[in-house]
Design a protein around this motif. Structure first.
Motif, mmCIF file in Angstrom:
data_model
loop_
_atom_site.group_PDB
_atom_site.id
_atom_site.type_symbol
_atom_site.label_atom_id
_atom_site.label_comp_id
_atom_site.label_asym_id
_atom_site.label_seq_id
_atom_site.Cartn_x
_atom_site.Cartn_y
_atom_site.Cartn_z
ATOM 1 N N ALA A 227 0.857 -1.125 -0.014
ATOM 2 C CA ALA A 227 0.049 -0.149 -0.010
ATOM 3 C C ALA A 227 0.953 1.352 0.033
ATOM 4 N N GLY A 228 1.954 1.133 0.850
ATOM 5 C CA GLY A 228 2.970 2.428 0.642
ATOM 6 C C GLY A 228 3.496 2.515 -0.795
ATOM 7 N N ILE A 229 3.968 1.405 -1.260
ATOM 8 C CA ILE A 229 4.308 1.643 -2.768
ATOM 9 C C ILE A 229 3.398 2.334 -3.551
ATOM 10 N N GLY A 230 1.951 1.680 -3.269
ATOM 11 C CA GLY A 230 0.940 2.418 -4.191
ATOM 12 C C GLY A 230 0.834 3.896 -3.766
ATOM 13 N N GLY A 231 1.073 4.088 -2.617
ATOM 14 C CA GLY A 231 0.974 5.846 -2.423
ATOM 15 C C GLY A 231 2.175 6.525 -3.060
ATOM 16 N N VAL A 232 3.235 5.990 -3.074
ATOM 17 C CA VAL A 232 4.349 6.431 -3.928
ATOM 18 C C VAL A 232 4.152 6.447 -5.542
ATOM 19 N N LEU A 233 3.725 5.520 -5.925
ATOM 20 C CA LEU A 233 3.215 5.315 -7.461
ATOM 21 C C LEU A 233 2.375 6.458 -7.775
ATOM 22 N N LEU A 234 1.212 6.814 -6.714
ATOM 23 C CA LEU A 234 0.117 7.622 -6.888
ATOM 24 C C LEU A 234 0.679 8.986 -7.148
ATOM 25 N N SER A 235 1.882 9.307 -6.024
ATOM 26 C CA SER A 235 2.568 10.704 -6.095
ATOM 27 C C SER A 235 3.458 10.757 -7.202
ATOM 28 N N SER A 236 3.816 9.581 -7.850
ATOM 29 C CA SER A 236 4.742 9.864 -9.289
ATOM 30 C C SER A 236 4.003 10.362 -10.115
ATOM 31 N N ILE A 237 2.575 9.798 -10.315
ATOM 32 C CA ILE A 237 1.671 10.036 -11.386
ATOM 33 C C ILE A 237 1.099 11.479 -11.286
ATOM 34 N N THR A 238 0.616 12.086 -10.079
ATOM 35 C CA THR A 238 0.017 13.124 -9.873
ATOM 36 C C THR A 238 1.108 14.395 -9.931
ATOM 37 N N GLY A 239 2.136 13.939 -9.353
ATOM 38 C CA GLY A 239 3.288 15.156 -8.681
ATOM 39 C C GLY A 239 2.924 15.545 -7.456
ATOM 40 N N PHE A 240 1.682 15.245 -6.718
ATOM 41 C CA PHE A 240 1.523 15.780 -5.489
ATOM 42 C C PHE A 240 0.904 14.844 -4.494
ATOM 43 N N SER A 241 0.858 15.002 -3.399
ATOM 44 C CA SER A 241 0.219 14.117 -2.412
ATOM 45 C C SER A 241 -1.068 14.843 -1.873
ATOM 46 N N SER A 242 -2.186 13.954 -1.636
ATOM 47 C CA SER A 242 -3.358 14.597 -0.992
ATOM 48 C C SER A 242 -3.735 13.311 -0.148
ATOM 49 N N PRO A 243 -4.538 13.902 0.842
ATOM 50 C CA PRO A 243 -5.136 12.847 1.884
ATOM 51 C C PRO A 243 -6.326 12.080 1.394
ATOM 52 N N THR A 244 -6.925 12.413 0.118
ATOM 53 C CA THR A 244 -7.971 11.708 -0.166
ATOM 54 C C THR A 244 -7.602 11.068 -1.647
ATOM 55 N N ILE A 245 -6.327 11.159 -2.011
ATOM 56 C CA ILE A 245 -5.901 10.418 -3.337
ATOM 57 C C ILE A 245 -6.156 9.182 -3.592
ATOM 58 N N ALA A 246 -6.263 8.229 -2.501
ATOM 59 C CA ALA A 246 -6.553 6.761 -2.946
ATOM 60 C C ALA A 246 -7.804 6.530 -2.305
ATOM 61 N N GLY A 247 -8.755 7.238 -2.073
ATOM 62 C CA GLY A 247 -9.945 6.804 -1.320
ATOM 63 C C GLY A 247 -10.846 6.054 -2.185
ATOM 64 N N ASN A 248 -10.734 6.171 -3.646
ATOM 65 C CA ASN A 248 -11.817 5.481 -4.572
ATOM 66 C C ASN A 248 -11.048 3.900 -4.824
ATOM 67 N N LEU A 249 -9.724 3.789 -4.293
ATOM 68 C CA LEU A 249 -9.079 2.482 -4.687
ATOM 69 C C LEU A 249 -9.378 1.367 -3.566
ATOM 70 N N LEU A 250 -9.907 1.486 -2.563
ATOM 71 C CA LEU A 250 -10.327 0.842 -1.705
ATOM 72 C C LEU A 250 -11.187 -0.472 -2.265
ATOM 73 N N LEU A 251 -12.447 -0.122 -2.883
ATOM 74 C CA LEU A 251 -13.390 -1.038 -3.444
ATOM 75 C C LEU A 251 -12.433 -1.699 -4.525
ATOM 76 N N LEU A 252 -11.910 -0.992 -5.346
ATOM 77 C CA LEU A 252 -11.516 -1.326 -6.707
ATOM 78 C C LEU A 252 -10.219 -2.665 -6.059
#
Length: 323
Positions: A227-252
């Protein structure tokens, strides 16, 4: 009699192998069908963009498979992914480019602690991880002041992940390498055997000498690390971090696990099939957008898919009474 037993055993083996190929067959049919109205998706550029966007979901699916194989579930992965991105920015002034590796190690240790609490206090994994999801999300909101924060330019790890080797994104290389390593661990180590034994039946595993607390600590540690790697991958795509950036990925992520054939009741499945299930989920998400399905309706579609997949993969004989 022996011949009948041998024939029955062979039939069971072939049935299991055929069941494992079903997700791959579904993926082939899905990609082939969607190429009829969106052929550009199968171009080199289209596939490169797809796997770049899908990489965070795929690593979450891989990590989430491990607790489910053990008969548990980890609902905290979205909170961990979001908090990792926030902490990477928050701790960068202190640790510089080492902030990202340090935060990933912290995610690993947090997952181990979460598994220990779940196993030692005999708290249901659903409640334990749901509570930590709320805690982690709240902490991410608090540290970021509920705002998006830009990723520092000198974070070499995130900069490398955002690049590519030719048409192949580095992010998907990370996902594939992590999957291969974890699959080898499950295949060739005692931990892997103990994990499947725990998922097949905890009482039997305990009688066989399996240290269930240690297995759960390792399982949730690896899930949190992914999950931590997933957070790093999200940051690499968007160029920013957000407290809600992964909210829609739990169900998926859960949908991806069960679509890959991993039984929600534990003990059946694998990381290769889970990765295929994750690709199916990511592909469906893209296709639904292309045909004009709104995000709200997407949640309905994936929710129904999750119910159907769980219904088909749950071993009710092992669970007994479903509560």
């Amino acid at each position: 009699m022996n011949a009948a037993k041998s024939l029955g055993s062979s039939f069971g083996t072939y049935t299991t192998q055929a069941r494992g190929l079903i997700p791959l067959l579904v993926l082939v049919l899905l990609v082939g069908g969607s190429s009829l109205f969106a052929p550009s998706m199968l171009s080199v550029g289209g596939l490169s963009s797809f796997f770049t966007d899908a990489a965070p979901l795929l690593i979450l699916v891989v990590g989430s498979t491990l607790p489910i194989l053990a008969g548990s579930i980890d609902l905290s992965v979205a909170g961990i992914a979001a908090l990792v991105g926030v902490l990477t920015v928050f701790l960068h002034p202190i640790f510089g480019p080492w902030a990202t590796p340090i935060v990933l190690v912290g995610a690993l240790l947090f997952g181990a602690l979460q598994g220990y609490v779940h196993a030692k206090l005999q708290l249901p994994s659903f409640i334990t991880t749901l509570a930590t999801l709320s805690i982690l999300t709240g902490l991410a909101l608090l540290l970021s002041n509920a705002t998006a924060l830009p990723i520092p330019d000198d974070d070499s790890l995130i900069s490398w992940i955002s690049g590519s080797v030719g048409p192949v994104p580095n992010s998907i290389i990370v996902v594939v390498c992590a999957t291969i390593v974890l699959a080898a661990v499950l295949r060739y180590t005692r931990f892997g055997r103990d994990l499947y034994a725990l998922g097949a039946g905890e009482r039997t595993a305990i009688m066989s000498g399996v240290n269930t607390t240690r297995v759960r600590c390792l399982v949730f540690a690896l899930s949190a690390f992914c999950a931590g790697i997933g957070g790093v991958l999200l940051s690499s795509i968007t160029g920013f971090s957000s407290p809600t950036i992964a909210g829609n990925l739990l169900l998926l992520s859960i949908v991806g696990v069960v679509l890959g054939g991993t039984a929600i009741s534990g003990g059946v499945g694998g990381l290769g099939s889970a990765l295929v299930g994750g690709v199916i989920t990511a592909w469906l998400r893209v296709i639904t957008v292309m045909v004009g399905v709104t995000p709200t309706t997407q949640n309905i579609v994936f929710g129904v898919m999750a119910l159907i997949a769980v219904m088909l993969t749950t071993d009710r004989a092992k669970i007994g009474i479903v509560k």
